[in-house]
Design an enzyme around this catalytic site. Structure first.
Site, PDB file in Angstrom:
ATOM      1  N   ARG A  98      92.792  63.297   6.765  1.00  8.81           N
ATOM      2  CA  ARG A  98      93.951  63.264   7.433  1.00  8.81           C
ATOM      3  C   ARG A  98      94.687  63.898   8.255  1.00  8.81           C
ATOM      4  NH1 ARG A  98      95.261  57.998   3.967  1.00  8.81           N
ATOM      5  NH2 ARG A  98      97.386  58.297   5.269  1.00  8.81           N
ATOM      6  N   LYS A 110      98.435  54.603  -4.063  1.00  9.78           N
ATOM      7  CA  LYS A 110      97.598  52.921  -4.242  1.00  9.78           C
ATOM      8  C   LYS A 110      96.123  52.575  -3.101  1.00  9.78           C
ATOM      9  CE  LYS A 110     101.144  53.538  -0.242  1.00  9.78           C
ATOM     10  NZ  LYS A 110     100.931  54.445  -0.731  1.00  9.78           N
ATOM     11  N   ARG A 134     106.770  61.957   5.999  1.00  8.98           N
ATOM     12  CA  ARG A 134     106.214  60.989   5.471  1.00  8.98           C
ATOM     13  C   ARG A 134     107.605  60.813   4.459  1.00  8.98           C
ATOM     14  NH1 ARG A 134     100.367  61.700   4.631  1.00  8.98           N
ATOM     15  NH2 ARG A 134     100.514  59.809   3.643  1.00  8.98           N
ATOM     16  N   ARG A 163     106.799  47.680   3.085  1.00 11.32           N
ATOM     17  CA  ARG A 163     107.475  49.398   3.995  1.00 11.32           C
ATOM     18  C   ARG A 163     108.863  49.248   4.000  1.00 11.32           C
ATOM     19  NH1 ARG A 163     102.336  52.225   4.183  1.00 11.32           N
ATOM     20  NH2 ARG A 163     102.649  54.573   4.349  1.00 11.32           N
ATOM     21  N   ARG A 176      93.310  65.448  -0.144  1.00  9.26           N
ATOM     22  CA  ARG A 176      92.493  64.804   0.153  1.00  9.26           C
ATOM     23  C   ARG A 176      91.749  64.634   0.914  1.00  9.26           C
ATOM     24  NH1 ARG A 176      95.750  59.105   1.465  1.00  9.26           N
ATOM     25  NH2 ARG A 176      96.517  60.315   2.144  1.00  9.26           N
TER      26      ARG A 176
END
Ligand code: AP5
Length: 223
Positions: free
Chosen positions: A163, A14, A174, A91, A130
């Site tokens: 992160r 996204k 998640r 969400r 990431r």
């Protein structure tokens, strides 16, 4: 103001795709609900302090809290903003209902919810690789978007970080939260004729081009 929702699992791209569009389409802006929250945590605002532990567990912060942040953000946009992508908001179905009031208050219209569809194994690969620059916020991936010098930001030359919520156990949570609380939004927007699915397992540039190609069609349909 035209609003485009980016709907998709953690790691579906996204943020990456929205940033490409912001860099290539005139008048296209993007706001990430996760980035707003992480900034609030970093600045130790009341909302940030309240949200910090929830984010670290990979759960959703209260609907009212994030809806207020998005409402304030949209209110502060200059009049010339022709297109704004909401990356990560709404969400939940409750947030989608709150968004309707926010849009009405800002004389904005919802063009479409772009659903980025990515299989689970690809999501896990993307999230576990990431990395971020703690100074400028630039995003990298250890395999698909590596920095020039391993572990260092190309621009700031500072060490990249992972992160906090990209730890394996939190990623699992998640993805579970996404299935339970966010997937119902697909039916919510489909019922309104406002959902378009994009196969987002491939190159981010291709996904951005596919979305860009549909923008004028959506603008006309919602005029
Ligand atoms: P948020 O920051 O929104 O996280 P997320 O939805 O889990 O999404 P991500 O940022 O992890 O993924 P993305 O889809 O943007 O993928 P990206 O482009 O980065 O939210 C964080 C937390 O804040 C939530 O868990 C919650 O606690 C809270 N929160 C946020 N919004 C909320 C809300 N509305 N309500 C309640 N709580 C909220 O890509 C990932 C990686 O893959 C990158 O390394 C990238 O380089 C790579 N990549 C991306 N696309 C491609 C591609 N096409 N090919 C190869 N690599 C790719």
């Amino acid at each position: 103001m035209n609003v485009l929702i980016f709907l998709g699992a953690p790691g579906s791209g996204k943020g990456t795709v929205a940033e490409i569009l912001a860099g290539t389409v005139d008048g296209f802006r993007t706001v990430s609900s996760g980035a707003l929250l992480r900034d609030a945590v970093k600045s130790r605002t009341e909302a940030g302090v309240a949200a910090e532990a929830t984010i670290a567990r990979g759960e959703l912060v209260p609907d009212q809290l994030i809806a207020a942040m998005i409402g304030d953000y949209l209110k502060g946009l200059p009049d010339d903003s022709s297109m704004i992508a909401l990356d990560g908001f709404p969400r939940t179905v409750a947030q989608a209902e709150m968004l309707e009031s926010i849009l009405a208050a800002n004389k904005a219209r919802l063009l479409q919810a772009a659903f980025l569809d990515v299989p689970r194994d690809v999501l896990l690969f993307r999230l576990s690789g990431r990395r971020l620059c703690p100074k400028c916020g630039a995003g990298y991936h250890i395999s698909t978007l590596p920095p020039k010098v391993a572990g260092m930001c190309d621009t700031c030359n500072v060490e990249l970080i992972t992160r906090a919520d990209d730890q394996p156990a939190t990623i699992e949570n998640r993805l579970k939260v996404y299935q339970q609380q966010t997937v119902p939004l697909k039916a919510f927007y489909e019922d309104k004729g406002l959902l378009t699915r994009f196969d987002a397992a491939g190159e981010a540039g291709d996904v951005a081009r596919a979305i860009a190609g549909d923008l004028s069609k959506w603008r006309t349909a919602q005029a």
